[in-house]
Motif scaffolding. Structure first.
Motif, PDB file in Angstrom:
ATOM      1  N   GLY A 181      43.746  49.026  45.210  1.00 44.63           N
ATOM      2  CA  GLY A 181      44.643  50.107  45.562  1.00 44.63           C
ATOM      3  C   GLY A 181      44.068  50.985  46.639  1.00 44.63           C
ATOM      4  N   LEU A 182      44.660  52.158  46.783  1.00 47.89           N
ATOM      5  CA  LEU A 182      44.246  53.140  47.773  1.00 47.89           C
ATOM      6  C   LEU A 182      43.412  54.224  47.092  1.00 47.89           C
ATOM      7  N   VAL A 183      42.266  54.531  47.680  1.00 47.74           N
ATOM      8  CA  VAL A 183      41.391  55.555  47.115  1.00 47.74           C
ATOM      9  C   VAL A 183      40.787  56.359  48.253  1.00 47.74           C
ATOM     10  N   GLN A 184      40.509  57.615  48.016  1.00 47.65           N
ATOM     11  CA  GLN A 184      39.919  58.466  49.036  1.00 47.65           C
ATOM     12  C   GLN A 184      38.416  58.210  49.154  1.00 47.65           C
ATOM     13  N   PRO A 185      37.860  58.487  50.309  1.00 49.28           N
ATOM     14  CA  PRO A 185      36.404  58.349  50.461  1.00 49.28           C
ATOM     15  C   PRO A 185      35.665  59.162  49.405  1.00 49.28           C
ATOM     16  N   GLY A 186      34.618  58.556  48.870  1.00 49.67           N
ATOM     17  CA  GLY A 186      33.864  59.197  47.801  1.00 49.67           C
ATOM     18  C   GLY A 186      34.395  58.891  46.423  1.00 49.67           C
ATOM     19  N   GLY A 187      35.550  58.266  46.366  1.00 49.41           N
ATOM     20  CA  GLY A 187      36.176  57.967  45.081  1.00 49.41           C
ATOM     21  C   GLY A 187      35.653  56.691  44.449  1.00 49.41           C
ATOM     22  N   SER A 188      36.259  56.347  43.310  1.00 45.39           N
ATOM     23  CA  SER A 188      35.838  55.175  42.539  1.00 45.39           C
ATOM     24  C   SER A 188      37.035  54.312  42.204  1.00 45.39           C
ATOM     25  N   LEU A 189      36.736  53.050  41.935  1.00 42.23           N
ATOM     26  CA  LEU A 189      37.776  52.102  41.571  1.00 42.23           C
ATOM     27  C   LEU A 189      37.135  51.011  40.729  1.00 42.23           C
ATOM     28  N   ARG A 190      37.890  50.447  39.808  1.00 45.16           N
ATOM     29  CA  ARG A 190      37.386  49.331  39.016  1.00 45.16           C
ATOM     30  C   ARG A 190      38.293  48.124  39.196  1.00 45.16           C
ATOM     31  N   LEU A 191      37.717  47.036  39.613  1.00 44.30           N
ATOM     32  CA  LEU A 191      38.446  45.774  39.734  1.00 44.30           C
ATOM     33  C   LEU A 191      38.163  44.912  38.509  1.00 44.30           C
ATOM     34  N   SER A 192      39.162  44.123  38.138  1.00 45.20           N
ATOM     35  CA  SER A 192      39.008  43.191  37.019  1.00 45.20           C
ATOM     36  C   SER A 192      39.274  41.777  37.491  1.00 45.20           C
ATOM     37  N   CYS A 193      38.538  40.857  36.915  1.00 47.75           N
ATOM     38  CA  CYS A 193      38.717  39.435  37.218  1.00 47.75           C
ATOM     39  C   CYS A 193      38.866  38.703  35.887  1.00 47.75           C
ATOM     40  N   THR A 194      40.027  38.118  35.688  1.00 52.17           N
ATOM     41  CA  THR A 194      40.291  37.378  34.457  1.00 52.17           C
ATOM     42  C   THR A 194      40.274  35.889  34.758  1.00 52.17           C
ATOM     43  N   THR A 195      39.511  35.143  33.971  1.00 48.40           N
ATOM     44  CA  THR A 195      39.425  33.706  34.183  1.00 48.40           C
ATOM     45  C   THR A 195      40.049  32.962  33.004  1.00 48.40           C
ATOM     46  N   ARG A 196      40.608  31.834  33.297  1.00 44.74           N
ATOM     47  CA  ARG A 196      41.183  30.957  32.280  1.00 44.74           C
ATOM     48  C   ARG A 196      40.773  29.529  32.596  1.00 44.74           C
ATOM     49  N   GLY A 197      40.447  28.782  31.545  1.00 46.52           N
ATOM     50  CA  GLY A 197      40.228  27.363  31.751  1.00 46.52           C
ATOM     51  C   GLY A 197      38.804  26.891  31.629  1.00 46.52           C
ATOM     52  N   PHE A 198      37.842  27.794  31.616  1.00 49.02           N
ATOM     53  CA  PHE A 198      36.475  27.350  31.380  1.00 49.02           C
ATOM     54  C   PHE A 198      36.347  27.029  29.894  1.00 49.02           C
ATOM     55  N   VAL A 199      35.883  25.834  29.582  1.00 48.37           N
ATOM     56  CA  VAL A 199      35.786  25.409  28.195  1.00 48.37           C
ATOM     57  C   VAL A 199      34.816  26.292  27.427  1.00 48.37           C
ATOM     58  N   GLU A 200      33.716  26.616  28.038  1.00 49.79           N
ATOM     59  CA  GLU A 200      32.784  27.557  27.436  1.00 49.79           C
ATOM     60  C   GLU A 200      32.593  28.717  28.406  1.00 49.79           C
ATOM     61  N   HIS A 201      31.940  29.762  27.961  1.00 50.63           N
ATOM     62  CA  HIS A 201      31.819  30.956  28.791  1.00 50.63           C
ATOM     63  C   HIS A 201      30.580  30.918  29.674  1.00 50.63           C
ATOM     64  N   TYR A 202      30.030  29.720  29.897  1.00 49.77           N
ATOM     65  CA  TYR A 202      28.807  29.629  30.677  1.00 49.77           C
ATOM     66  C   TYR A 202      29.150  29.368  32.132  1.00 49.77           C
ATOM     67  N   TYR A 203      29.506  30.432  32.829  1.00 47.81           N
ATOM     68  CA  TYR A 203      29.821  30.307  34.243  1.00 47.81           C
ATOM     69  C   TYR A 203      29.407  31.576  34.961  1.00 47.81           C
ATOM     70  N   GLY A 204      29.205  31.438  36.253  1.00 47.95           N
ATOM     71  CA  GLY A 204      28.919  32.588  37.091  1.00 47.95           C
ATOM     72  C   GLY A 204      30.193  33.049  37.775  1.00 47.95           C
ATOM     73  N   ALA A 205      30.340  34.342  37.917  1.00 46.67           N
ATOM     74  CA  ALA A 205      31.505  34.909  38.595  1.00 46.67           C
ATOM     75  C   ALA A 205      31.023  35.860  39.676  1.00 46.67           C
ATOM     76  N   ALA A 206      31.611  35.751  40.829  1.00 44.01           N
ATOM     77  CA  ALA A 206      31.188  36.568  41.963  1.00 44.01           C
ATOM     78  C   ALA A 206      32.370  37.291  42.574  1.00 44.01           C
TER      79      ALA A 206
END
Length: 130
Positions: A10-35
């Motif tokens: 989204g849009l945020v002012q300088p000095g502000g904060s934001l949180r992004l989320s990444c949802t994954t589906r399909g990995f059989v186990e949770h042993y993966y790297g995410a970047a």
């Protein structure tokens, strides 16, 4: 089939904060790297952060060290967050989440071009402006 979806941009002012989320589906186990990668208009894609499945396996790009934090949801192992603080206009970019069964390298050159990861989301726009 692996699916990846980003949210939280989204849009945020300088000095502000934001949180992004990444949802994954399909990995059989949770042993993966995410970047997280980002790409600004006219610039090359650059790595922002990476988190592996093992404790302590975390990497940050030089431009975000001390300002951004990557984490995994302890309960929902398929969600990875990018907490962004002290944002500047130079952080404006499309942010992409990528994942694969890899360990996060400790050297930036290994992330070049994003070839380490086969699975990518569509990206989410982050704009830092007054």
């Amino acid at each position: 089939q692996v699916q990846i979806m980003e949210s939280g941009g989204g849009l945020v002012q300088p000095g502000g904060s934001l949180r992004l989320s990444c949802t994954t589906r399909g990995f059989v186990e949770h042993y993966y790297g995410a970047a997280w990668f980002r790409q600004a208009p006219g610039k090359e894609r650059e790595v922002v952060a990476c988190i592996g499945s093992a404790d302590g396996n975390i990497f940050y790009g030089e431009s975000v060290k001390g300002r951004f934090t990557v984490s995994r949801d302890n309960a929902k192992k398929d969600i990875v967050y990018l907490h962004m603080n002290s944002l500047t206009p130079e952080d404006t970019a499309v942010y992409y989440c990528a994942a694969d069964k890899v360990v996060c390298p400790s050297t930036a050159s290994y992330y070049s071009g994003g070839a380490l990861f086969d699975h990518w989301g569509q990206g989410t726009q982050v704009t830092v402006s007054e």
